[in-house]
Write an enzyme that holds these catalytic residues in place. Structure first.
Site, mmCIF file in Angstrom:
data_model
loop_
_atom_site.group_PDB
_atom_site.id
_atom_site.type_symbol
_atom_site.label_atom_id
_atom_site.label_comp_id
_atom_site.label_asym_id
_atom_site.label_seq_id
_atom_site.Cartn_x
_atom_site.Cartn_y
_atom_site.Cartn_z
ATOM 1 N N ASP A 50 33.969 -31.148 24.476
ATOM 2 C CA ASP A 50 35.376 -30.801 24.249
ATOM 3 C C ASP A 50 35.660 -29.410 24.817
ATOM 4 O OD1 ASP A 50 37.930 -31.422 22.457
ATOM 5 O OD2 ASP A 50 37.440 -29.286 22.237
ATOM 6 N N TYR A 55 40.941 -22.547 27.137
ATOM 7 C CA TYR A 55 39.683 -21.846 26.819
ATOM 8 C C TYR A 55 39.176 -21.038 28.013
ATOM 9 C CZ TYR A 55 39.473 -25.235 22.927
ATOM 10 O OH TYR A 55 39.747 -26.014 21.819
ATOM 11 N N LYS A 84 42.586 -30.229 27.618
ATOM 12 C CA LYS A 84 43.847 -30.145 26.861
ATOM 13 C C LYS A 84 44.926 -29.431 27.673
ATOM 14 C CE LYS A 84 41.067 -29.636 22.661
ATOM 15 N NZ LYS A 84 39.951 -28.723 22.938
ATOM 16 N N HIS A 117 47.666 -29.928 23.615
ATOM 17 C CA HIS A 117 46.881 -29.025 22.763
ATOM 18 C C HIS A 117 47.598 -28.647 21.469
ATOM 19 C CE1 HIS A 117 43.558 -25.759 23.209
ATOM 20 N NE2 HIS A 117 43.697 -26.091 21.954
#
Ligand SMILES: NC(=O)c1ccc[n+]([C@@H]2O[C@H](COP(=O)([O-])OP(=O)(O)OC[C@H]3O[C@@H](n4cnc5c(N)ncnc54)[C@H](OP(=O)(O)O)[C@@H]3O)[C@@H](O)[C@H]2O)c1
Length: 318
Positions: A50, A55, A84, A117
């Site tokens: 994931d 990120y 996401k 997200h």
């Protein structure tokens, strides 16, 4: 997907491994650690990875996946990779370019799962949580149903196998489910969920609609300072989890993971530490707990620890 790894069927016919490896780490942590940890996770047996555009680690995670394909440990089809769509890219015309940018960073042809997200559109730009001059979040006007249609097109174009959402409440899910002309239902809703936040009502609703609940923060979250009340209790120190850990000769972390798996929830577990990565993978081989955790006995059953808490909740309407 290799049947050796325990999976759950999604409502579009694809399969998701029930235990996933979380790759998020705060900015202070060198991104190269995501490469090393993801390689260790694949070696330990994780097949569900994931990550997210937000990120800023997809180059590093992609490098790890490709190197484990190159050395023969896995084939691409053995890996279930989630990315996401950030809140700043919810305008329908931004969806495909954003996914294509993720794929470019990953150097992969497709992702297995692409999810929205966070259900709150923010003004586009480099900053994923932009602020207005008055200190409030710079929100944008986007109809999430239009965003969803753009995700459906990404699935049709083969850029992602499945599409889903994250951090959606029941009302937001219903908005998508009731959209006129809906082509694909969300396959999952990824939300914070652990013994301090059992999400029972949302879980029942998701199950009734064939939507898999994917849990994050299962090990107490990373207690990232801007998002967590530092005075809140630490999940893995909970005496109820501790007593069960003693009874089953496991750690509190493994009890928390197993507790969620037993409720039919897909679990994400993040660790950048080799021993803890291997420890978390053990859950897949462990027998079920005989009793359910009585959340009333734990310190709190409605204690958000992650980014819906504190500052974000003040600014955004949950
Ligand atoms: N959709 C969203 O909005 C959202 C939000 C948050 C997270 N996520 C995803 O979910 C993943 C997991 O959630 P999370 O990052 O909040 O963390 P988490 O899985 O709850 O883990 C929290 C911390 O527990 C430690 N840990 C791991 N295994 C352990 C063990 N066996 N015993 C004791 N401690 C252990 C880890 O530290 P060490 O690294 O030092 O082991 C980690 O920092 C994220 O990485 C991300 O992929 C999604």
């Amino acid at each position: 997907m290799n049947s050796k790894y325990e999976c759950m069927e999604l409502n579009d016919g694809h399969f998701i491994p029930i235990l996933g490896f979380g790759t998020y780490a705060p900015n202070e942590v060198p991104k190269s650690q995501a490469t090393e940890a993801t390689k260790l996770a694949i070696d330990a047996g994780f097949r569900h990875i994931d990550a997210a555009y937000m990120y800023r680690n997809e180059e590093e995670v992609g490098l790890a996946i490709r190197s484990k394909i190159a050395d023969g440990t896995v084939k691409r089809e053995d890996i279930f990779y989630t990315s996401k769509l950030p809140s700043t890219c919810l305008k329908p015309e931004m969806v495909r370019p954003c996914l294509e940018e993720s794929l470019k960073k990953l150097q992969l042809d497709y992702v297995d799962l692409y999810i929205i997200h966070f259900p709150v559109p923010m003004k586009p730009g480099e900053n994923f949580a932009p602020l207005e001059e008055n200190g409030k979040y710079a929100l944008d006007e986007v109809d999430l149903c239009d965003t969803w249609e753009a995700l459906e097109k990404c699935k049709d174009a083969g850029l992602t196998k499945s599409i889903g959402v994250s951090n959606f409440n029941r009302r937001q899910l219903e908005k998508i489910l009731n959209k006129p002309g809906l082509k694909y239902k969300p396959v999952c809703n990824q939300v914070e969920c652990h013994p301090y936040l059992n999400q029972s009502k949302l879980l029942d609703f998701c199950k009734s609609k064939g939507i898999v609940l994917v849990a994050y923060g299962v090990l107490g979250t990373q207690r990232y300072k801007p998002w967590v009340d530092e005075k809140s209790p630490f999940l893995l120190d909970d005496p109820v989890l501790g007593a069960m850990a003693k009874k089953y000769n496991r750690t509190a972390a493994l009890i928390s993971i197993r507790y969620l798996l037993q409720r039919g929830i897909v679990v994400l577990a993040k660790s950048f530490n080799e021993n803890r990565i291997k420890e978390n993978m053990q859950t897949s081989r462990q027998r079920s707990l005989e009793e359910v955790i009585d959340e009333k006995q734990t310190k709190n059953s409605q204690l958000r620890q992650d980014w819906k808490s504190a500052k974000l909740r003040e600014n955004i309407f949950f």
